[in-house]
Motif scaffolding. Structure first.
Motif, PDB file in Angstrom:
ATOM      1  N   LEU A  63     -30.251  16.999 -61.420  1.00 14.07           N
ATOM      2  CA  LEU A  63     -31.619  16.687 -61.018  1.00 14.07           C
ATOM      3  C   LEU A  63     -32.591  16.762 -62.191  1.00 14.07           C
ATOM      4  CD1 LEU A  63     -31.863  18.912 -57.801  1.00 14.07           C
ATOM      5  CD2 LEU A  63     -31.118  16.531 -57.939  1.00 14.07           C
ATOM      6  N   LYS A  64     -33.602  15.913 -62.117  1.00 15.70           N
ATOM      7  CA  LYS A  64     -34.764  16.023 -62.988  1.00 15.70           C
ATOM      8  C   LYS A  64     -36.009  15.870 -62.109  1.00 15.70           C
ATOM      9  CE  LYS A  64     -33.013  16.416 -67.195  1.00 15.70           C
ATOM     10  NZ  LYS A  64     -31.768  17.081 -66.748  1.00 15.70           N
ATOM     11  N   LYS A 104     -16.944  11.518 -57.457  1.00 20.36           N
ATOM     12  CA  LYS A 104     -18.104  10.763 -57.921  1.00 20.36           C
ATOM     13  C   LYS A 104     -19.265  11.734 -58.032  1.00 20.36           C
ATOM     14  CE  LYS A 104     -18.315   7.671 -54.625  1.00 20.36           C
ATOM     15  NZ  LYS A 104     -18.807   6.552 -53.770  1.00 20.36           N
ATOM     16  N   GLY A 105     -20.342  11.302 -58.661  1.00 22.88           N
ATOM     17  CA  GLY A 105     -21.477  12.196 -58.835  1.00 22.88           C
ATOM     18  C   GLY A 105     -22.780  11.420 -58.849  1.00 22.88           C
ATOM     19  N   TYR A 106     -23.887  12.161 -58.920  1.00 23.21           N
ATOM     20  CA  TYR A 106     -25.205  11.534 -58.841  1.00 23.21           C
ATOM     21  C   TYR A 106     -26.175  12.203 -59.809  1.00 23.21           C
ATOM     22  CZ  TYR A 106     -23.204   9.498 -54.699  1.00 23.21           C
ATOM     23  OH  TYR A 106     -22.367   8.815 -53.853  1.00 23.21           O
ATOM     24  N   ALA A 107     -26.926  11.372 -60.528  1.00 20.48           N
ATOM     25  CA  ALA A 107     -28.033  11.842 -61.355  1.00 20.48           C
ATOM     26  C   ALA A 107     -29.314  11.366 -60.680  1.00 20.48           C
ATOM     27  CB  ALA A 107     -27.926  11.290 -62.770  1.00 20.48           C
ATOM     28  N   ILE A 108     -30.230  12.299 -60.428  1.00 18.63           N
ATOM     29  CA  ILE A 108     -31.433  12.004 -59.648  1.00 18.63           C
ATOM     30  C   ILE A 108     -32.669  12.398 -60.449  1.00 18.63           C
ATOM     31  CG2 ILE A 108     -32.701  12.545 -57.531  1.00 18.63           C
ATOM     32  CD1 ILE A 108     -30.004  13.088 -56.181  1.00 18.63           C
ATOM     33  N   PHE A 109     -33.636  11.492 -60.500  1.00 18.24           N
ATOM     34  CA  PHE A 109     -34.868  11.701 -61.268  1.00 18.24           C
ATOM     35  C   PHE A 109     -36.050  11.453 -60.337  1.00 18.24           C
ATOM     36  CE2 PHE A 109     -38.194  11.036 -64.300  1.00 18.24           C
ATOM     37  CZ  PHE A 109     -37.779  11.511 -65.539  1.00 18.24           C
ATOM     38  N   LEU A 110     -36.854  12.491 -60.093  1.00 17.91           N
ATOM     39  CA  LEU A 110     -38.034  12.390 -59.229  1.00 17.91           C
ATOM     40  C   LEU A 110     -39.280  12.632 -60.069  1.00 17.91           C
ATOM     41  CD1 LEU A 110     -39.330  12.167 -56.385  1.00 17.91           C
ATOM     42  CD2 LEU A 110     -38.931  14.635 -56.132  1.00 17.91           C
ATOM     43  N   THR A 111     -40.261  11.730 -59.968  1.00 13.72           N
ATOM     44  CA  THR A 111     -41.456  11.857 -60.800  1.00 13.72           C
ATOM     45  C   THR A 111     -42.659  11.167 -60.166  1.00 13.72           C
ATOM     46  OG1 THR A 111     -42.349  11.497 -63.036  1.00 13.72           O
ATOM     47  CG2 THR A 111     -40.948   9.762 -62.134  1.00 13.72           C
ATOM     48  N   ASP A 148     -32.581  13.100 -71.877  1.00 11.43           N
ATOM     49  CA  ASP A 148     -31.920  14.175 -71.129  1.00 11.43           C
ATOM     50  C   ASP A 148     -31.345  13.674 -69.808  1.00 11.43           C
ATOM     51  OD1 ASP A 148     -32.545  15.922 -73.150  1.00 11.43           O
ATOM     52  OD2 ASP A 148     -34.212  16.879 -72.090  1.00 11.43           O
ATOM     53  N   PHE A 149     -32.060  12.759 -69.155  1.00  7.99           N
ATOM     54  CA  PHE A 149     -31.557  12.219 -67.890  1.00  7.99           C
ATOM     55  C   PHE A 149     -30.281  11.413 -68.112  1.00  7.99           C
ATOM     56  CE2 PHE A 149     -31.469   8.700 -64.766  1.00  7.99           C
ATOM     57  CZ  PHE A 149     -31.232   9.453 -63.626  1.00  7.99           C
ATOM     58  N   LEU A 150     -30.286  10.564 -69.127  1.00 10.85           N
ATOM     59  CA  LEU A 150     -29.094   9.764 -69.394  1.00 10.85           C
ATOM     60  C   LEU A 150     -27.945  10.634 -69.896  1.00 10.85           C
ATOM     61  CD1 LEU A 150     -30.858   6.650 -70.917  1.00 10.85           C
ATOM     62  CD2 LEU A 150     -29.704   6.795 -68.700  1.00 10.85           C
ATOM     63  N   LYS A 151     -28.277  11.738 -70.542  1.00  7.94           N
ATOM     64  CA  LYS A 151     -27.225  12.686 -70.927  1.00  7.94           C
ATOM     65  C   LYS A 151     -26.607  13.315 -69.678  1.00  7.94           C
ATOM     66  CE  LYS A 151     -26.123  16.472 -74.059  1.00  7.94           C
ATOM     67  NZ  LYS A 151     -26.620  17.391 -75.116  1.00  7.94           N
TER      68      LYS A 151
END
Length: 236
Positions: A74-75, A124-131, A104-107
């Motif tokens: 998460l971000k 599988k996995g998930y990268a989540i960015f909330l802003t 950092d998010f793409l990392k």
């Protein structure tokens, strides 16, 4: 199996209850609680450390379904605001430093790939960015920026080696000097999360990147081996 639709359904449910968060830790706890509510037969872990793989690694949320693991990173990055929502005051900081936060998010995406491609239990996995900072989802028309490869605006496609532009300063790159290597091909699409004000900072959007193993695991593992040894040699 945890699907992107499961994540979207959970996020939509959460947005009806919590339109804004005090911090990334607040977002992390709220999302994990909502995941547990929607998937009661799964185990949810916070700050999970896959010690048998890398004791220094910590995953924001890990969802376990029997022998299948689903990492979620998460971000929560904010523009400054001072507002009242549901009788609670939220005084959010302006995080700024958009270039390094994109990196950092793409990392995070790369870290999830390394788990998915190299360890069978990670499905599988998930990268989540909330802003609420519109500079993240808005396309820049500047031809040359130091973080061009790391842009995550709407309709960007991320794949392969991502590196800093020549104009990137030493201070910007400190601790983040290495290029990133993505094996997958990711088209980025933002969706509305909440609207709390007509001010510029009043709209929250969310980016969800699904990471799954769509390549031959042997070739990918070899590429990561080459990449990590290249990084190690540079540090010597």
């Amino acid at each position: 199996m945890l699907s992107k639709q499961n994540i979207i359904t959970t996020i939509n449910s959460l947005s009806n209850k919590r339109k804004i968060f005090f911090s990334e830790a607040d977002f992390q706890f709220a999302l994990s609680w909502e995941l547990q509510r929607h998937m009661p037969k799964s185990d949810v872990r916070l700050e999970y450390s896959p010690a048998h793989i890398d004791p220094s690694m910590h995953i924001d949320i890990l969802l376990k379904e029997e022998d299948e693991f689903y990492p979620i990173e998460l971000k929560y990055v904010t523009a400054a605001c001072d507002t009242i929502v549901d009788r609670e005051r939220y005084l959010l900081k302006n995080h700024g430093a958009q270039d390094i936060r994109r990196y950092d998010f793409l990392k995070d995406v790369m870290r999830i790939e390394k788990l998915i491609y190299n360890h069978n239990e990670y499905k599988k996995g998930y990268a989540i960015f909330l802003t609420n900072d519109c500079s993240y989802w808005t396309k820049s028309f500047a031809k040359e920026t130091c973080d061009r490869d790391f842009r995550i605006n709407e309709d960007e496609i991320k794949s392969g080696e991502l590196k800093w532009g020549e104009a990137a300063g030493i201070g910007t790159k400190k601790g983040r000097e290495e290029s990133l290597l993505l094996q997958g091909n990711y088209k980025l699409n933002w969706q509305d999360y909440s609207s709390i004000s007509d001010e510029k900072w009043g709209k929250f959007k969310i980016l969800i990147v699904e990471v799954e193993n769509s390549k031959d695991i042997t070739s990918v593992t070899n590429k990561y081996w080459v990449y990590e040894n290249w990084v190690a040699e540079k540090k010597q």
